[in-house]
Design an enzyme around this catalytic site. Sequence first.
Site, PDB file in Angstrom:
ATOM      1  N   SER A   1     -26.235 -33.495 -21.537  1.00  0.00           N
ATOM      2  CA  SER A   1     -27.086 -33.772 -20.352  1.00  0.00           C
ATOM      3  C   SER A   1     -28.292 -32.848 -20.327  1.00  0.00           C
ATOM      4  O   SER A   1     -29.278 -33.117 -19.645  1.00  0.00           O
ATOM      5  CB  SER A   1     -26.265 -33.589 -19.077  1.00  0.00           C
ATOM      6  OG  SER A   1     -25.703 -32.279 -19.064  1.00  0.00           O
TER       7      SER A   1
ATOM      8  N   SER B   1     -17.902 -27.628 -17.078  1.00  0.00           N
ATOM      9  CA  SER B   1     -17.112 -27.349 -15.855  1.00  0.00           C
ATOM     10  C   SER B   1     -16.938 -28.642 -15.051  1.00  0.00           C
ATOM     11  O   SER B   1     -17.505 -28.787 -13.967  1.00  0.00           O
ATOM     12  CB  SER B   1     -17.768 -26.265 -15.004  1.00  0.00           C
ATOM     13  OG  SER B   1     -19.151 -26.507 -14.832  1.00  0.00           O
TER      14      SER B   1
HETATM   15  N1  LIG Z   1     -13.162 -32.411 -25.711  1.00  0.00           N
HETATM   16  C1  LIG Z   1     -14.330 -31.869 -25.385  1.00  0.00           C
HETATM   17  N2  LIG Z   1     -14.844 -32.062 -24.152  1.00  0.00           N
HETATM   18  C2  LIG Z   1     -16.053 -31.527 -23.816  1.00  0.00           C
HETATM   19  N3  LIG Z   1     -16.828 -30.763 -24.638  1.00  0.00           N
HETATM   20  C3  LIG Z   1     -16.310 -30.549 -25.876  1.00  0.00           C
HETATM   21  C4  LIG Z   1     -15.067 -31.082 -26.304  1.00  0.00           C
HETATM   22  N4  LIG Z   1     -14.851 -30.707 -27.569  1.00  0.00           N
HETATM   23  C5  LIG Z   1     -15.909 -29.972 -27.932  1.00  0.00           C
HETATM   24  N5  LIG Z   1     -16.798 -29.884 -26.938  1.00  0.00           N
HETATM   25  C6  LIG Z   1     -18.030 -29.084 -26.988  1.00  0.00           C
HETATM   26  O1  LIG Z   1     -17.761 -27.970 -26.116  1.00  0.00           O
HETATM   27  C7  LIG Z   1     -18.766 -27.822 -25.175  1.00  0.00           C
HETATM   28  C8  LIG Z   1     -18.154 -27.806 -23.768  1.00  0.00           C
HETATM   29  O2  LIG Z   1     -17.681 -26.515 -23.544  1.00  0.00           O
HETATM   30  P1  LIG Z   1     -17.676 -26.034 -22.042  1.00  0.00           P
HETATM   31  O3  LIG Z   1     -17.134 -24.666 -22.060  1.00  0.00           O
HETATM   32  O4  LIG Z   1     -19.021 -26.225 -21.450  1.00  0.00           O
HETATM   33  O5  LIG Z   1     -16.701 -27.087 -21.385  1.00  0.00           O
HETATM   34  S1  LIG Z   1     -15.741 -26.845 -20.095  1.00  0.00           S
HETATM   35  O6  LIG Z   1     -16.639 -26.252 -19.040  1.00  0.00           O
HETATM   36  O7  LIG Z   1     -14.686 -25.924 -20.485  1.00  0.00           O
HETATM   37  O8  LIG Z   1     -15.299 -28.191 -19.765  1.00  0.00           O
HETATM   38  C9  LIG Z   1     -19.656 -28.991 -25.237  1.00  0.00           C
HETATM   39  O9  LIG Z   1     -20.959 -28.398 -25.378  1.00  0.00           O
HETATM   40  P2  LIG Z   1     -22.200 -29.029 -24.581  1.00  0.00           P
HETATM   41  O10 LIG Z   1     -22.486 -30.291 -25.349  1.00  0.00           O
HETATM   42  O11 LIG Z   1     -23.279 -28.010 -24.709  1.00  0.00           O
HETATM   43  O12 LIG Z   1     -21.791 -29.299 -23.194  1.00  0.00           O
HETATM   44  C10 LIG Z   1     -19.260 -29.779 -26.450  1.00  0.00           C
HETATM   45  O13 LIG Z   1     -20.287 -29.797 -27.404  1.00  0.00           O
HETATM   46  N1  LIG Z   2     -35.222 -34.010 -19.709  1.00  0.00           N
HETATM   47  C1  LIG Z   2     -34.400 -33.393 -20.579  1.00  0.00           C
HETATM   48  N2  LIG Z   2     -33.717 -32.296 -20.173  1.00  0.00           N
HETATM   49  C2  LIG Z   2     -32.868 -31.699 -21.043  1.00  0.00           C
HETATM   50  N3  LIG Z   2     -32.612 -32.109 -22.332  1.00  0.00           N
HETATM   51  C3  LIG Z   2     -33.286 -33.188 -22.731  1.00  0.00           C
HETATM   52  C4  LIG Z   2     -34.193 -33.893 -21.877  1.00  0.00           C
HETATM   53  N4  LIG Z   2     -34.679 -34.909 -22.545  1.00  0.00           N
HETATM   54  C5  LIG Z   2     -34.127 -34.877 -23.757  1.00  0.00           C
HETATM   55  N5  LIG Z   2     -33.299 -33.860 -23.900  1.00  0.00           N
HETATM   56  C6  LIG Z   2     -32.540 -33.558 -25.140  1.00  0.00           C
HETATM   57  O1  LIG Z   2     -31.142 -33.780 -24.836  1.00  0.00           O
HETATM   58  C7  LIG Z   2     -30.366 -32.868 -25.590  1.00  0.00           C
HETATM   59  C8  LIG Z   2     -29.557 -32.058 -24.576  1.00  0.00           C
HETATM   60  O2  LIG Z   2     -28.569 -31.243 -25.357  1.00  0.00           O
HETATM   61  P1  LIG Z   2     -27.988 -29.915 -24.709  1.00  0.00           P
HETATM   62  O3  LIG Z   2     -29.048 -29.175 -24.027  1.00  0.00           O
HETATM   63  O4  LIG Z   2     -27.155 -29.231 -25.736  1.00  0.00           O
HETATM   64  O5  LIG Z   2     -27.039 -30.517 -23.583  1.00  0.00           O
HETATM   65  P2  LIG Z   2     -25.705 -29.863 -23.028  1.00  0.00           P
HETATM   66  O6  LIG Z   2     -25.891 -28.379 -23.165  1.00  0.00           O
HETATM   67  O7  LIG Z   2     -25.634 -30.328 -21.620  1.00  0.00           O
HETATM   68  O8  LIG Z   2     -24.632 -30.371 -23.877  1.00  0.00           O
HETATM   69  C9  LIG Z   2     -31.302 -31.932 -26.329  1.00  0.00           C
HETATM   70  O9  LIG Z   2     -31.464 -32.422 -27.673  1.00  0.00           O
HETATM   71  C10 LIG Z   2     -32.605 -32.107 -25.559  1.00  0.00           C
HETATM   72  O10 LIG Z   2     -33.743 -31.866 -26.357  1.00  0.00           O
END
Ligand SMILES: Nc1ncnc2c1ncn2[C@@H]1O[C@H](COP(=O)(O)OS(=O)(=O)O)[C@@H](OP(=O)(O)O)[C@H]1O
Ligand SMILES: Nc1ncnc2c1ncn2[C@@H]1O[C@H](COP(=O)(O)OP(=O)(O)O)[C@@H](O)[C@H]1O
Length: 630
Positions: A462, A532
């Site tokens: 997101s 979270s």
């Molecule tokens: N099963 C599952 N569900 C959600 N996310 C997963 C899972 N496995 C791996 N990942 C990777 O771990 C990142 C989420 O970790 P978080 O500590 O933010 O999650 S939580 O708050 O404990 O739910 C999350 O990173 P972000 O994409 O940056 O959100 C994922 O890339």
């Molecule tokens: N408006 C925006 N705000 C945040 N990320 C964006 C947006 N538009 C596109 N993106 C892209 O979406 C992806 C978001 O990944 P990330 O920041 O790792 O998300 P998360 O940490 O929630 O998993 C990135 O590649 C980012 O460049």
Amino acid sequence: MTNTLSPSVAQSQEPATPIVIVGHVDHGKSTLIGRLLHDTDNLQDGKVAQIIASSKKRGLKVEWSFLLDSLQIERDQGVTVDSTRIPFLLNKREFVIVDAPGHRQFLRNMITGAADAEAAVLVVDAAEGAREQTRRHAMLLHLIGIRHVIVLLNKVDLLDFDQAKIEAAEKSVSELLTKLDLEAALFIPASARDGDNIASRSDRMPWYSGPTLTEALAQVPSPASRAELPLRLPVQDVYRFDDKRYVAGRIERGRVRVGDTVIIGTQKTPAKISSIASWHTAPQISAAAGQSVAVTLEPDVIPDRGDLLHKSETPPVAASRIRTRLFWLRQEPLRVGESFHLRLATAEHAVTVTSIDSVVNLDDLQKYAGEEVPAEGFAEITLSASETILFDPFVPGTADGRGVLVDRQQRIVGGAPLLGPAAIADGEKVIHPTGSTVTTQDRTRAKGHRGGVFWLTGLSGSGKSTLARATEAALFADGVDVTVLDGDTLRAGLCKDLGFSEADRTENVRRAAEVARILRDAGQVVLVALISPLLSDRALARQILGEEFAEIFVDADLATCEQRDPKGLYAAARSGKISGFTGIDAPYEAPVSPALHLKTSAGSVESETKTLASFIKDTVRLSGALKARS
Ligand SMILES: Nc1ncnc2c1ncn2[C@@H]1O[C@H](COP(=O)(O)OS(=O)(=O)O)[C@@H](OP(=O)(O)O)[C@H]1O
Ligand SMILES: Nc1ncnc2c1ncn2[C@@H]1O[C@H](COP(=O)(O)OP(=O)(O)O)[C@@H](O)[C@H]1O
């Protein structure tokens, strides 16, 4: 003040003596209150006529319980009638009856201190004897420490005023109270309906030589003069007027005078009272318990809300493990290990139940060892906090020694009069967190901004990490001390032992919140970027971090996140290579009322970063400008 009572009430200057009237349903509480107010001339004539007319309509003799019903009607009609506090005058001394509509509201009033009481009248139907609520209410009186209990053996007309039968009823109630360590000041045989021994002596019980109820009430000690107790001024808030800082709060115990040296409890910092003001009055030289005041201090140190001003020679107890009594309101049992907030005066402390020391069996009122406290049960437990708590063991007539337990959803789940510091069990590991000598205010002045936690929650992909890092750079450039705690980063180190089960995610959130708290208390602005996903986990984070916790919803719909899929995890989840992936086969619960809602599906990183950075600066900035870095 209700318009039911004669205008003479509240002429007395003495503080009113609060009394509670308790007892099993239908044992005569309402009738007693109506009769008491009438027979002591505390009712306006119109009200008497109204009650007599209502009674006659129902073919009844005067039904005194209609008085409370009429208070209920007035309340329902929006008339500002607080039937939970009914003032009345007895020989120029003011009393206030603390009543409550309904059993559970009464229990809640009693445990939350809404019903502070100096004495109690326990109404028992002499023919029926003690029943379940008799025991529960008597237990409650024990729990909140009311020592002066008058037992009114009511409806003795049903026993034909027979001395032997009435004395047998007295004996059974006396045995009940003995089990509760409650000693009845006296037993009064009475008929509230007919007025026998309420405000006038009964001529149908010549064998009874004790006092009437009104005579007994006149013997109740007036509220313990809290002004003679050691000073306790809990800090409600700190206000700034004309370049002066005013520490505001209500004096709970003792007195304070201009020139006194006080200690700011948690900071252990001495300061002199340089002025005392209170609302609507000119500056004062002194103030005493019960007064709400705003004081200025020299030096101009600033206590935190919830801190405590006291004298160095009479410090409060300082402990991180506390024994308390407990009246458990929640309908589900309480078990060891559960965490809550303990509200104590103006402070809130995150606490955990470390032991259930005894549970009361309401049938025989005996204490036993128990694994859990049943719904609406009574117990003695030990609470432990991650910080030192300053407190005084509860004594009747004071409110600050009575804690209230609140759950993650801010619901009141129990009343906890504090008993004292808990002994350390053999071999138990007890920690004593150290407080910093560098105060929050020192750091704030040095940095030009306060600390704070901004909790970014949203689906994977997101934009949490992207926005957190971009905002970190923007804030740093503007002179803000800022740190990011990112889920992936935490899971590579501090949380590398955790997976994605609900329990592991809860623990992940808890650890992130505790680290964020340490950083915030060191004056940092902390951006937490964690999925979270559950409301309850974010509520846990809020409980750990207190009010300075801003929830930021990084909102992108699932389709957008899948399309982005920067780590290929959605594809892996769709193909079954990973399970329990948030948004696919694990839940995400969107914030209900986030402090800031960023819609990143169609927005731009730049604009969202600007919005978030501006929101954060407005939240943590002080009056002066930030010290931008070149
Ligand atoms: N099963 C599952 N569900 C959600 N996310 C997963 C899972 N496995 C791996 N990942 C990777 O771990 C990142 C989420 O970790 P978080 O500590 O933010 O999650 S939580 O708050 O404990 O739910 C999350 O990173 P972000 O994409 O940056 O959100 C994922 O890339
Ligand atoms: N408006 C925006 N705000 C945040 N990320 C964006 C947006 N538009 C596109 N993106 C892209 O979406 C992806 C978001 O990944 P990330 O920041 O790792 O998300 P998360 O940490 O929630 O998993 C990135 O590649 C980012 O460049």
